[in-house]
Design an enzyme around this catalytic site. Structure first.
Site, short mmCIF file in Angstrom:
data_model
loop_
_atom_site.label_atom_id
_atom_site.label_comp_id
_atom_site.label_asym_id
_atom_site.label_seq_id
_atom_site.Cartn_x
_atom_site.Cartn_y
_atom_site.Cartn_z
N ASN A 1 7.56 7.38 -3.01
CA ASN A 1 9.01 7.16 -3.07
C ASN A 1 9.49 6.08 -2.11
OD1 ASN A 1 9.27 9.15 -5.02
ND2 ASN A 1 9.59 10.77 -3.52
N PHE B 1 0.86 -1.19 0.00
CA PHE B 1 0.00 0.00 0.00
C PHE B 1 0.89 1.23 0.00
CE2 PHE B 1 -3.13 -3.06 1.17
CZ PHE B 1 -4.35 -2.51 0.81
N LYS C 1 16.38 4.60 16.58
CA LYS C 1 16.26 5.21 15.25
C LYS C 1 15.47 6.52 15.31
CE LYS C 1 14.28 6.00 11.18
NZ LYS C 1 12.99 6.49 10.74
#
Length: 391
Positions: A12, A8, A213
């Site tokens: 980019n 989905f 992260k």
């Protein structure tokens, strides 16, 4: 029959991160989107290139073996594809998960395959697959909820790869940084085992990867963008050539590092090396990364579990230092009325129409008795009064 993955989002990240690695793992990729232009391009173009950019140079991979379906006009087809898929992934933005959940729920419900489909949301948000799972359950018949895990298994992921604004007339081709990390929890797959996707780092506990992260890459990237915007700089690499901005980013990342080290038992040395690697990555001039692209959507970036309030609130709770993060929060609050970014206009409206206290509650979701709350109220008030900030 070959392996099939439903992706989905044909943007980019969908094309240049997720589909690249699904393709490399031997999957046919079926892109699902509601944008006519994206779907038409994918349907009319048999291949596209992903160019990985690093200081050592560029390398290009060609992606083939994909199809594309418009879920707005061909929902029944999407349901059938999910019913026979091995993997469902998405890269649509955390706010769009609720809109893709109904068709995924129908597709899962239509499954007759013995093996459950693997559902992995690839979003810049903590617990995005859990969020999607919650929406899917809302659209699943109550009688079928108990057996949902027989048809689908849901695994959270942490993704890390910088996708800058693309050059004009790129078409479907994507320029992307060479570095990537894609960590996915493996425990939800139980006796079935996880899908065979070599690019994924399968882990038992995902939270350390997600927080490290989010609170290093995303916090550092956004801090750079907001300070750069204040100084009228256009590109991220250019901003990090400014010694004051670079030092400020390092100070912010020292604070988030102290949280990551104390909370997740990651060594100080390992985190320091990670921070240095991240600053080097976002300084990469070959990425041509735009300040406004990185800064956009400030409302999401200022929300409770996101890259600023998330670490600052935990540091405040632990009695640790969060001064540099407060500076970054203030800079994010100043990212207003940026052309093409609706959230920056909405931010300006919220700050104009509300008291400092109400704006803080609305923007950050912080409770009034939280140890961070009064500090943020102070910064909100400073921005509302139009006072000049340091740096």
């Amino acid at each position: 029959m070959g392996k099939k993955a439903i992706q989905f989002g044909g943007g980019n990240i969908g094309r240049g991160f997720v589909a690249e690695f699904l393709h490399a793992a031997g999957y046919e990729v079926v892109f699902i989107d509601v944008m006519d232009s994206v779907i038409n391009s994918l349907q009319q173009t048999p291949s596209y290139d992903v160019t990985e950019v690093s200081e050592e140079g560029e390398s290009t991979k060609t992606i083939t073996n994909y199809r594309a379906i418009n879920s707005k006009t061909h929902e029944a087809d999407v349901v059938q594809e999910i019913a026979s898929a091995d993997v469902v992934t998405c890269a649509v933005g955390p706010n769009i998960l609720k809109f893709i959940a109904p068709v995924i729920a129908k597709g899962i419900d239509a499954r007759t395959e013995e093996r459950p489909v693997a559902v992995i949301a690839c979003e810049n948000a903590i617990g995005a697959t859990d969020t999607l799972h919650g929406y899917i359950k809302q659209h699943t018949n109550p009688d079928r909820l108990e057996t949902l895990s027989e048809r689908a298994r849901f695994a959270n992921s942490a993704i890390d790869r910088i996708v800058p604004n693309q050059p004009p007339n790129s078409g479907l081709n994507v320029r992307i940084e060479k570095f990537y990390e894609w960590a996915v929890e493996k425990t939800p797959f139980g006796e079935w085992g996880h899908p065979d996707i070599p690019a994924i780092h399968w882990v038992d506990h995902l939270e350390p990867y997600i927080e490290r992260k989010l609170f290093t890459v995303n916090t550092g990237h956004a801090t750079t963008a907001y300070y750069a915007h204040k100084r009228g700089k256009k590109m991220i690499a250019e901003a990090l050539e400014d010694p004051e901005i670079r030092e400020t980013v390092h100070k912010v990342l020292e604070e988030t590092a102290s949280l990551i080290v104390s909370k997740h038992e990651i060594s100080e040395q390992e985190q320091k090396e990670y921070v240095d690697k991240i600053v080097s990555r976002i300084s990469n001039p070959y990425l041509e990364d735009n300040v406004e692209r990185v800064g956009r959507a400030p409302l999401r970036k200022l929300s409770r579990k996101e890259r600023f309030i998330g670490p600052a609130s935990q540091l405040a709770e632990r009695g640790q230092k969060f001064d540099a993060l407060l500076g970054a929060i203030e800079m994010a609050l100043r990212f207003q009325n940026v052309p093409g970014d609706e959230e920056s206009s909405e931010l300006a409206r919220i700050l104009k129409e509300n008291s400092a206290e109400d704006a803080t509650s609305q923007l950050t979701g912080l409770e009034k008795d939280h140890p961070l709350y009064s500090h943020v109220v102070e910064r909100v008030s400073t921005v509302q009064q139009g006072s000049k900030s340091v740096l």
